[in-house]
Each structure stands twice: as structure tokens, then as C-alpha cells.
Write an enzyme that holds these catalytic residues in place. Structure first.
Site, PDB file in Angstrom:
ATOM      1  N   LYS A  79     -23.076 -72.470 -48.448  1.00 28.95           N
ATOM      2  CA  LYS A  79     -24.027 -72.405 -47.331  1.00 28.95           C
ATOM      3  C   LYS A  79     -25.316 -71.734 -47.787  1.00 28.95           C
ATOM      4  O   LYS A  79     -25.284 -70.793 -48.583  1.00 28.95           O
ATOM      5  CB  LYS A  79     -23.381 -71.633 -46.182  1.00 28.95           C
ATOM      6  CG  LYS A  79     -24.163 -71.612 -44.879  1.00 28.95           C
ATOM      7  CD  LYS A  79     -23.354 -70.896 -43.805  1.00 28.95           C
ATOM      8  CE  LYS A  79     -24.070 -70.811 -42.479  1.00 28.95           C
ATOM      9  NZ  LYS A  79     -23.260 -70.108 -41.452  1.00 28.95           N
ATOM     10  N   SER A 160     -22.302 -72.394 -37.238  1.00 29.63           N
ATOM     11  CA  SER A 160     -23.552 -72.736 -37.898  1.00 29.63           C
ATOM     12  C   SER A 160     -23.358 -73.275 -39.319  1.00 29.63           C
ATOM     13  O   SER A 160     -24.313 -73.617 -39.986  1.00 29.63           O
ATOM     14  CB  SER A 160     -24.429 -71.473 -37.981  1.00 29.63           C
ATOM     15  OG  SER A 160     -23.768 -70.465 -38.754  1.00 29.63           O
ATOM     16  N   SER A 184     -18.320 -69.440 -36.819  1.00 30.12           N
ATOM     17  CA  SER A 184     -19.183 -70.403 -37.513  1.00 30.12           C
ATOM     18  C   SER A 184     -18.527 -71.129 -38.667  1.00 30.12           C
ATOM     19  O   SER A 184     -19.113 -72.056 -39.225  1.00 30.12           O
ATOM     20  CB  SER A 184     -20.455 -69.700 -38.012  1.00 30.12           C
ATOM     21  OG  SER A 184     -21.197 -69.208 -36.936  1.00 30.12           O
TER      22      SER A 184
END
Length: 508
Positions: A79, A160, A184
Site C-alpha cells: 500500500k 482504504s 481497512s
């Protein structure tokens, strides 16, 4: 479908050792697939030169029988809020769109030291503030299980960390790293049909993870199976002198038994009644009940428990989240690093214009709300009260795991991960960010409030052909039991993350 994708990490590295596959072949396939599947928008930045270099070194180690370990030559995605030396780390924001860190996050450093190959940095909600990976300056990530990828008739990947989830669900990478502040990792794992693990707070270092909510942020893991998840966790967990919040005692690697060797007769499963909430879809409820029955038939004791402060948790999470965001975002001033506005009238004007240009509306709203809650006249009313209720929420979990009356204890909690399968993008964006989070994080954020480990496991497909996942939670540092029970369920349901018509059509 490429044949090697049907293998788990252990099978892949075994095929490397035998010479049946080479790391270069697998990396070439991954980079090729990342281009073919670019419309999913899983990646912010691909790293082909680095990946090919790492694959070449891995192949040499296998040739000389000097492998670094069980992840040598395994493709991973990270990420874009984990710092990677020499590679842009943007947090999907204008504020950091040109930021190149001079150091590696500990999680990424440990993956590299284990021989893993980085395919690229993945898409996310800006500064990890969101529930659908729709607030990125690079555009939203699309769910590979969607019936269509045209117009707005596609489903969200979850947020996210949706980019990392899709990198794994699409078969580009064997594993992905996300961050989990209120769900997330687990939320997109459920929507995308992969395993998503949030370890115990402090088990995995946060050094180099650009912070959102320091007291809740945890590096998370995406994988296609529990055994792959364990291989990644064993590589990245453990104390870190660069992060004072990591647990100081040595980490003992997890070794999962085979499913047929798992005995559930002494396992007690709790079903929290508060998670049967407004908005829970009939299909998710049916899936939840079915897995509870399967566990009971398998010998486990299944009973209802109560976590009475759960309904308050989402409000407490929202207040504490925004307070810590207000503090963490103060570092972005246009002076030391990141975006700098063209304004030299005064320092105050520079700050204001830099932040106005560098942050989106979601980030700005959270900063404003957090500062409001932290005002002297509001501090006790909101922030301190939220901290007290957070303690009550943590105590709820402690009471069901460590009740003084041993007969009342449970070992694992079974709940939904999300209330529905993945919503359509056009429906999701019609909600405010606050409403998005209230719906999507209801079942997941309590685990972050308590710091306990939690995992989302894909179970089956809905009538719409979209994955449905369930969540397992365990006591602090009880990842071994959590993953063992998850592996047993995994073997019973036999979910195939590649039984995906859309993915098949794109790859043809």
C-alpha cells in the site's frame, strides 16, 4: 489462468527449488497481468526494474540453494502509505505525490530481507481516510468481481486498502500489505474474496507507515489462503527498536496444522448479539448462521455472547479518529517536505494554501472536526469521554475472552465483516464519507479499539456473484488460534478466489 496462480506460497517456492518455475517467469507474468488489468486501477506505481532485479537475485539464490526463506521470489504489493526508499510514497494525495522517502518501512524492509519481490505500490483512499478506495487522486479502484467495469456499473473494492486487495484477488501478486485502522484490511478483503488479517496491535512494526490514527493503525496482510497469510506474518512480525509501540517479547513463528488435524472439541465460539444490527443483509446473516452451524457440527461449542458497548463504538471511533488525524496532519505545512503552494506572502498564508491544495475534502473535514473536539471547552465532553468509552469497549472483549467465570469464556468471536456484499460505486458515492464509514466499519472497528487480532475470511458468493466474508476475532496475541480456526473453516467452505468470470474474460 496461469497455472502457477493455483499454487499457494509454499507450493510456489517448492516449484522454484525443483526448477519447474523460476522467479523471473512469475514476475514477468505478474507485470504482464498488471498491465492487462490496469483498468482495475489497483496500482499507483509499478516497479518493473526493481522487480526484475529482485527476481534475478532470487533465481540465483535458488540455483545456489541459498534461499532466504519461505518468501524468496514471492510477488507482493505494498500500500502506498508504507515508505519505500527511492520509490514515491504518495498516500494517494496531492500533498505527497512527489515524496520519495529516504528509508524503508520496517514491514517492507523485512519482506525484502525475506526475498519477496515488490511488483508495485497500491491504490488507497487519500491518507487512508475512506471506505471504498474512491478518494484517491489517481482515481478509484474497481472490484474485479464486478459484472461490468464500464461507466459506474462496477462495485467498489473496499477501503482504504482496496488496491492491495485487488492486487491479490486478481492474481497479480501472491500477497499484499495494507494498513488497518478501523477495518481497512478486512473490509476490502471481504469485498474482494481474499483473506485479510489485522494482527494484534504492536505485533507488527508501524515504523515507516505514514500515520493516520497512531493508537489504532496496524499493518495488515492480504493473501489468498490462511497458510499464505501465516508465511507473510512470520516474516514481518516481531519487535522493532525503531517503533516503541511494538511488543518487546520475541515473536514465535506460527505453524498451522493441516485441516484434518484440527480438533474443535475444546474451542468455544462466541456469537455477539450486538452484531445482528440494522442494515445487515439477509445473505450475510444466512452465511453467518451457516458457518456457526458448521462449527458446531465440527465439534466446537457455539453460544451467544454480549458486547454491550458495540453500538457506541462507531461514534467513539469517529471522534478519536478525527482527533488523531488533526494532530497527524499538522506536519504537512509546505516547509519540510511534500507539496508546497506558490505563496510567499506569509508563513500562515503558505500553510493555508498548501493544505487547501494538498488535501481533499475528506481530509479537511476530519482535521476541522478533530480540532473542534480538541478545543479546550470540548476536550472533556468529546475526547476524554470517548477515551473512557473506548476502555469499556476493550473491557467487553476482555470479559468474553478472560471472564473470571471460566465457563463463560469463549476463544473466538464470529461476526460479519461487512453488512452486505460490495456495493455499486454509484450507490456508494451517493453517501457522505461519514455515512460510508458508519455502514462499512460497524463490524470491524471495535477490534482496533481493543487492539485484538481479527481476520476476514471469504465464505461464498452472493446471488449477485460477489464475495461474502465473515470475521473472526481472538484475544490479544492469539493469532495462532485465530488462524487455526480460520484454516478449518476455509477447508470446509472451499472458496475459490479465481472462480471469477470477469477475471477470466479479462485474462483471455
Amino acid at each position: 489462468m496461469r497455472r502457477h496462480l493455483r499454487q499457494n506460497i509454499k507450493q510456489l517456492t517448492t516449484s522454484y527449488s525443483s526448477g519447474f518455475y523460476s522467479p523471473r517467469h512469475v514476475v514477468d507474468c505478474a507485470l504482464d497481468d498488471a498491465v492487462k488489468l490496469k483498468d482495475l486501477n489497483a496500482f499507483i506505481k509499478l516497479t518493473p526494474e526493481l522487480a526484475l532485479h529482485q527476481a534475478k537475485e532470487s533465481a540465483l539464490r535458488y540455483h545456489e540453494k541459498q534461499q532466504k526463506g519461505p518468501l524468496d521470489g514471492v510477488t507482493v504489493a505494498v500500500k502506498d502509505n508504507f515508505c519505500t526508499k527511492g520509490i514515491t510514497t504518495t498516500c494517494a494525495s496531492k500533498m505527497l505525490q512527489d515524496f520519495v522517502p529516504p528509508y524503508n518501512a520496517t514491514v517492507y524492509e523485512r519482506l525484502v530481507n525475506a526475498g519477496a519481490v515488490l511488483i508495485g505500490k497500491t491504490n488507497m483512499d487519500q491518507f487512508a481516510m475512506g471506505s471504498g478506495t474512491v478518494d484517491s487522486i489517481f482515481g478509484p479502484t474497481k472490484n474485479v468481481w464486478s459484472k461490468s467495469l464500464e461507466n459506474d456499473d462496477w462495485c467498489i473494492a473496499g477501503g482504504s486498502s482496496g488496491g492491495s486487495a485487488i492486487a491479490v484477488a486478481s492474481g497479480i501478486c501472491y500477497a499484499g500489505i495494507g494498513s488497518d485502522t478501523g477495518g481497512s484490511t478486512r473490509n476490502p478483503a471481504a469485498y474482494c474474496g481474499v483473506v485479510g488479517l489485522k494482527p494484534t496491535y504492536g505485533l507488527v512494526s508501524r515504523h515507516g507507515l505514514i500515520p493516520l490514527v497512531n493508537s489504532m493503525d496496524v499493518p495488515g496482510i492480504f493473501a489468498r489462503s490462511t497458510s499464505d497469510c501465516v508465511d507473510i506474518l512470520n516474516a514481518i512480525a516481531g519487535p522493532d527498536r525503531l517503533d516503541s509501540t511494538t511488543i518487546s517479547k520475541p515473536y514465535h513463528p506460527i505453524a498451522l496444522p493441516e485441516p484434518e488435524q484440527i480438533d474443535l472439541s475444546k474451542i468455544r465460539i462466541g456469537i455477539p448479539k450486538e452484531y445482528h444490527c440494522t442494515g445487515l443483509s439477509p445473505e450475510v446473516l444466512e452465511t453467518w448462521a451457516k458457518i456457526a452451524d458448521i462449527l458446531e457440527d465440527g465439534g466446537a461449542m457455539v453460544k451467544q455472547v454480549s458486547l454491550p458497548h458495540t453500538p457506541s463504538s462507531i461514534y467513539v471511533y469517529s471522534i478519536l479518529n478525527q482527533c488523531e488525524v488533526a494532530s497527524n496532519m499538522a506536519r504537512y505545512d509546505g516547509i519540510e517536505y511534500g507539496h508546497r503552494a506558490d505563496d510567499d506572502r506569509s508563513t500562515e498564508d503558505l500553510y493555508a494554501k498548501t493544505r487547501a491544495e494538498g488535501f481533499n475534502s475528506v481530509v479537511k473535514n476530519r482535521i476541522l472536526s478533530g480540532n473542534y473536539f480538541l478545543l479546550r471547552e470540548n476536550y472533556n465532553k468529546y475526547f476524554e469521554k470517548a477515551l473512557r468509552v473506548r476502555r469499556l469497549i476493550a473491557n467487553d472483549f476482555q470479559n468474553v475472552f478472560e471472564n473470571v467465570n471460566a465457563d463463560e469464556n469463549v476463544d473466538i468471536l464470529l461476526t460479519p465483516t461487512t453488512l452486505t456484499d460490495a456495493p455499486l460505486y454509484k450507490d456508494f458515492i451517493s453517501l457522505s464519507n461519514r455515512d460510508q464509514c458508519a455502514v462499512q466499519d460497524y463490524c470491524t472497528q471495535p477490534a482496533n479499539m481493543a487492539g485484538i487480532p481479527a481476520l476476514s475470511l471469504p465464505i461464498r458468493l452472493s446471488q449477485q456473484g460477489l464475495p461474502i466474508g465473515l470475521q473472526l476475532m481472538a484475544n490479544v496475541l492469539n493469532e495462532q488460534l485465530l488462524l487455526t480456526v480460520a484454516r478449518w473453516i476455509e477447508a470446509q467452505v472451499g472458496f475459490d478466489c479465481f472462480n471469477n468470470e470477469q477475471l477470466y474474460n479479462i485474462r483471455k
